[in-house]
Design a protein around this motif. Structure first.
Motif: not given
Length: 115
Positions: A75-83, A101-110
């Motif tokens: 998942r690439c949100t507003s903190s992701c540095h790409t277009s 990336y970082m792995e969120e507590p719910d196992k989502t890869l951010m």
């Protein structure tokens, strides 16, 4: 006559240098400081080829196929540095893509940065 010209050149070099340092410092204050080596965050990296891209509102999701054949959903949100254009180019060209990336507590890869 040579001394005023030398003094003017020295002053101009000093002025340009100090303005450059001021601008660099100002930019550094406004950017978030996220360092992979800082140990503050559990940031990991992987590489592979993008096989699918989806967009929902301001969020982009993409799937990366690693060299080992694993499919990772990011998942690439507003903190992701790409277009979106950058991701699409990598998809069409089948270019190797590096994802931090970082792995969120719910196992989502951010995804934090995609290059």
């Amino acid at each position: 006559m040579a001394f005023p010209r030398i003094a003017a050149v020295a002053f101009l070099i000093f002025l340009i240098g100090s303005l450059s340092l001021f601008c660099i410092g100002l930019i550094a204050l406004h950017q978030p400081a996220v360092s992979v080596a800082s140990g503050q965050f559990n940031i990991e990296s992987t590489e592979g080829k993008i096989v699918a891209i989806g967009s929902i509102g301001s969020e982009m999701d993409f799937v990366l196929k690693t060299a080992a054949g694993h499919y990772l959903h990011f998942r690439c949100t507003s903190s992701c540095h790409t277009s979106m254009g950058h991701l699409q180019r990598h998809l069409y060209e089948q270019a190797t893509t590096y994802v931090y990336y970082m792995e969120e507590p719910d196992k989502t890869l951010m995804a934090l940065n995609v290059d």
